[in-house]
Design a protein around this motif. Structure first.
Motif, short mmCIF file in Angstrom:
data_model
loop_
_atom_site.label_atom_id
_atom_site.label_comp_id
_atom_site.label_asym_id
_atom_site.label_seq_id
_atom_site.Cartn_x
_atom_site.Cartn_y
_atom_site.Cartn_z
N TYR A 36 22.68 15.34 2.62
CA TYR A 36 21.30 15.06 2.95
C TYR A 36 20.80 13.85 2.18
O TYR A 36 21.25 13.59 1.05
N THR A 37 19.87 13.13 2.78
CA THR A 37 19.20 12.02 2.11
C THR A 37 17.70 12.20 2.27
O THR A 37 17.22 12.44 3.37
N THR A 38 16.96 12.09 1.18
CA THR A 38 15.50 12.22 1.23
C THR A 38 14.89 10.97 1.83
O THR A 38 15.11 9.87 1.33
N VAL A 39 14.13 11.13 2.91
CA VAL A 39 13.47 9.99 3.54
C VAL A 39 11.96 10.02 3.36
O VAL A 39 11.28 9.05 3.68
N TYR A 40 11.44 11.16 2.89
CA TYR A 40 10.02 11.20 2.54
C TYR A 40 9.81 12.27 1.47
O TYR A 40 10.38 13.36 1.54
N ASP A 41 8.98 11.93 0.48
CA ASP A 41 8.62 12.87 -0.57
C ASP A 41 7.20 12.55 -0.98
O ASP A 41 6.89 11.41 -1.36
N ILE A 42 6.31 13.54 -0.90
CA ILE A 42 4.91 13.30 -1.23
C ILE A 42 4.73 12.85 -2.68
O ILE A 42 3.76 12.17 -3.01
N ALA A 43 5.70 13.21 -3.55
CA ALA A 43 5.61 12.80 -4.95
C ALA A 43 5.66 11.29 -5.09
O ALA A 43 5.18 10.73 -6.09
N ASN A 44 6.27 10.61 -4.11
CA ASN A 44 6.37 9.15 -4.16
C ASN A 44 5.35 8.47 -3.27
O ASN A 44 5.37 7.26 -3.10
N ASP A 45 4.46 9.26 -2.68
CA ASP A 45 3.46 8.71 -1.76
C ASP A 45 2.22 8.30 -2.55
O ASP A 45 2.02 8.71 -3.70
N SER A 46 1.37 7.51 -1.95
CA SER A 46 0.14 7.08 -2.61
C SER A 46 -0.90 6.74 -1.55
O SER A 46 -0.57 6.48 -0.39
N VAL A 47 -2.15 6.76 -1.97
CA VAL A 47 -3.24 6.40 -1.09
C VAL A 47 -3.39 4.88 -1.10
O VAL A 47 -3.44 4.26 -2.16
N GLY A 48 -3.44 4.28 0.07
CA GLY A 48 -3.58 2.83 0.16
C GLY A 48 -4.91 2.35 -0.40
O GLY A 48 -5.94 3.01 -0.25
N LEU A 49 -4.88 1.20 -1.04
CA LEU A 49 -6.08 0.66 -1.68
C LEU A 49 -6.73 -0.47 -0.89
O LEU A 49 -7.77 -0.98 -1.29
N GLN A 50 -6.13 -0.86 0.24
CA GLN A 50 -6.64 -2.02 0.97
C GLN A 50 -8.10 -1.83 1.40
O GLN A 50 -8.97 -2.64 1.08
N PHE A 51 -8.38 -0.75 2.10
CA PHE A 51 -9.73 -0.54 2.61
C PHE A 51 -10.72 -0.16 1.51
O PHE A 51 -11.88 -0.61 1.55
N PRO A 52 -10.36 0.67 0.52
CA PRO A 52 -11.30 0.89 -0.59
C PRO A 52 -11.68 -0.39 -1.31
O PRO A 52 -12.83 -0.56 -1.72
N LEU A 53 -10.75 -1.31 -1.47
CA LEU A 53 -11.07 -2.59 -2.12
C LEU A 53 -12.00 -3.42 -1.26
O LEU A 53 -12.89 -4.11 -1.77
N ILE A 54 -11.81 -3.36 0.06
CA ILE A 54 -12.74 -4.06 0.95
C ILE A 54 -14.13 -3.46 0.81
O ILE A 54 -15.15 -4.17 0.77
N GLY A 55 -14.19 -2.12 0.74
CA GLY A 55 -15.48 -1.46 0.54
C GLY A 55 -16.14 -1.87 -0.76
O GLY A 55 -17.35 -2.12 -0.80
N LEU A 56 -15.36 -1.95 -1.84
CA LEU A 56 -15.90 -2.39 -3.13
C LEU A 56 -16.43 -3.82 -3.04
O LEU A 56 -17.50 -4.14 -3.58
N ALA A 57 -15.70 -4.68 -2.33
CA ALA A 57 -16.15 -6.06 -2.17
C ALA A 57 -17.47 -6.13 -1.41
O ALA A 57 -18.36 -6.92 -1.74
N LEU A 58 -17.62 -5.27 -0.39
CA LEU A 58 -18.88 -5.24 0.37
C LEU A 58 -20.04 -4.78 -0.50
O LEU A 58 -21.16 -5.31 -0.40
N ILE A 59 -19.79 -3.79 -1.36
CA ILE A 59 -20.85 -3.33 -2.27
C ILE A 59 -21.27 -4.45 -3.21
O ILE A 59 -22.47 -4.67 -3.45
N ILE A 60 -20.28 -5.17 -3.74
CA ILE A 60 -20.59 -6.28 -4.66
C ILE A 60 -21.39 -7.36 -3.94
O ILE A 60 -22.37 -7.90 -4.47
N VAL A 61 -20.99 -7.67 -2.71
CA VAL A 61 -21.72 -8.70 -1.94
C VAL A 61 -23.15 -8.25 -1.68
O VAL A 61 -24.11 -9.01 -1.86
N GLY A 62 -23.31 -6.99 -1.25
CA GLY A 62 -24.67 -6.49 -1.00
C GLY A 62 -25.52 -6.46 -2.24
O GLY A 62 -26.72 -6.82 -2.20
#
Length: 321
Positions: free
Chosen positions: A3-29
C-alpha cells in the motif's frame, strides 16, 4: 499487499489564499475610512466582505479540520479495507449564473466493503475532498477494483457520509499506488511484464506478448515491461513513463513501452545500462516505423506486439538493422 498513502489529513492544511485576500480587503477598507476619511458606504463594504472571506474560507474550514483531527488523535477513526466498488461521479446542476450558464457541483461516490463514501469536490470541509479536481485531472484517481485501505470518521451525524481521513491504495496482484506531485494523480502500476490498465489487449495478444517478454528476460537478463494507461492525468508522457520506470526500479536496467490510447501517445523508455544497445534514436525509429503506423490503422494490440518483437530483437542482436 503493498500500500501507498495518497492522502492523510495529518499532512493537510487550510489554504490561506482567500483569507489573505479578505485581510487585504479589511486593510483597504480601514485605510479608506480612517486614513482618508471616506464615508462608510464606500469603506464598510470591503471590510464586511473581507470579514466574510476570512470566516468562510479560513476560520470555518480551520475549525472543521481541527475537530476532525481531534477525533483522529483520540483514536476515533475507523478502518475498512478491500477493493473499491460502486465508484461513480455525479455532476449536480445548481443555480443559473448571471451569464446564463449553470454552476455544477461534483460528487464522487465509492464504497469499500460495506462503507459508502461521498466526496464533494467543491467543499472546504476537512477530510479528503479531491479539492481543485476536474473530471480530467482528479487529485487522486480512484477506480473500481483498486485495493484500498480507508480510515474514516463518522462525525457529521446519522445519515451523513463519513469523512475520509486517510487513503492507502494498492492492488491485488500486487501493485503500487503512485502519487505524482505536480500532476496530483494516483495511478496503479501492476507488477508483472504486462500491465494493461487501459484494457485494450485481448487475451491472445497478452499470451503472445508474455511469451516474447519472458524469452527476452531469459536471454538478456533485462525486463521489457508493457504498460497501458487509460489516462496520463494531464502529465507529459515522458514524465509519466519516468515515474513508472523509477517506481519499478527500471531506470537503470530495463525497457518500458508505455501506451496511452485515449491520448494517442506512446513512449519507449530505455534504462541507462541498455542505452548503447537501444539508443534513443533507434527507439524513436521503432516507434515511428513499427508501432505508430499500426496504431493509426486502429490496430493497437498489433502495434504493441510488433514493437515488442523489434525491441527485443534489436537488444539481443537477433534482428537485422
Amino acid at each position: 499487499m503493498t500500500y501507498t498513502t495518497v492522502y492523510d489529513i495529518a499532512n493537510d492544511s487550510v489554504g490561506l489564499q482567500f483569507p489573505l485576500i479578505g485581510l487585504a480587503l479589511i486593510i483597504v477598507g480601514a485605510a479608506m475610512k480612517w486614513g482618508f476619511g471616506k464615508p462608510g458606504w464606500t469603506s464598510y463594504p470591503p471590510i464586511g466582505f473581507g470579514l466574510f472571506l476570512i470566516l468562510a474560507t479560513g476560520a470555518v474550514p480551520w475549525w472543521d479540520q481541527h475537530r476532525v483531527a481531534q477525533v483522529v488523535a483520540r483514536g476515533g477513526a475507523q478502518q475498512v479495507e478491500g477493493p473499491i466498488h460502486d465508484w461513480r461521479l455525479t455532476r449536480v446542476r445548481g443555480k443559473r449564473r448571471s451569464t446564463g450558464s449553470y454552476s455544477y457541483s461534483h460528487y464522487e461516490y465509492f464504497s469499500v466493503g460495506p462503507v459508502a463514501f461521498r466526496i464533494n469536490w467543491d467543499a472546504l470541509e476537512a477530510g479528503f475532498a479531491n479539492r481543485g479536481s476536474t473530471e480530467e485531472k482528479p487529485a487522486v484517481r480512484l477506480a473500481n477494483g483498486m485495493a484500498a485501505r480507508i480510515w474514516y470518521v463518522p462525525i457529521d451525524g446519522p445519515g451523513k457520509p463519513p469523512r475520509v481521513v486517510r487513503i492507502d491504495l494498492g492492488a491485488s496482484s500486487p501493485a503500487d499506488a503512485v502519487r505524482q506531485g505536480e500532476g496530483g494523480v494516483a495511478f496503479r502500476i501492476v507488477q508483472g511484464r504486462i500491465a494493461d490498465e487501459a484494457n485494450i489487449l485481448p487475451a491472445d495478444s497478452k499470451a503472445q506478448l508474455d511469451a516474447v517478454l519472458t524469452a527476452f528476460d531469459q536471454r538478456s537478463g533485462h525486463p521489457l515491461v508493457i504498460v497501458t494507461t487509460p489516462s496520463l492525468g494531464g502529465l507529459d508522457i515522458a514524465r509519466f513513463a519516468a515515474a513508472i520506470a523509477d517506481r519499478r526500479g527500471m531506470a537503470d536496467s530495463g525497457i518500458l513501452l508505455l501506451v496511452a490510447p485515449n491520448e494517442g501517445q506512446a513512449r519507449i523508455m530505455v534504462g541507462r545500462e541498455l542505452s548503447d544497445r537501444l539508443p534513443d534514436d533507434d527507439a524513436q525509429a521503432i516507434m515511428d516505423r513499427v508501432i505508430l503506423p499500426r496504431f493509426r490503422r486502429g490496430d493497437i494490440p498489433g502495434g504493441i506486439e510488433a514493437g515488442a518483437v523489434v525491441i527485443t530483437g534489436r537488444v539481443t542482436g537477433e534482428e537485422a538493422r
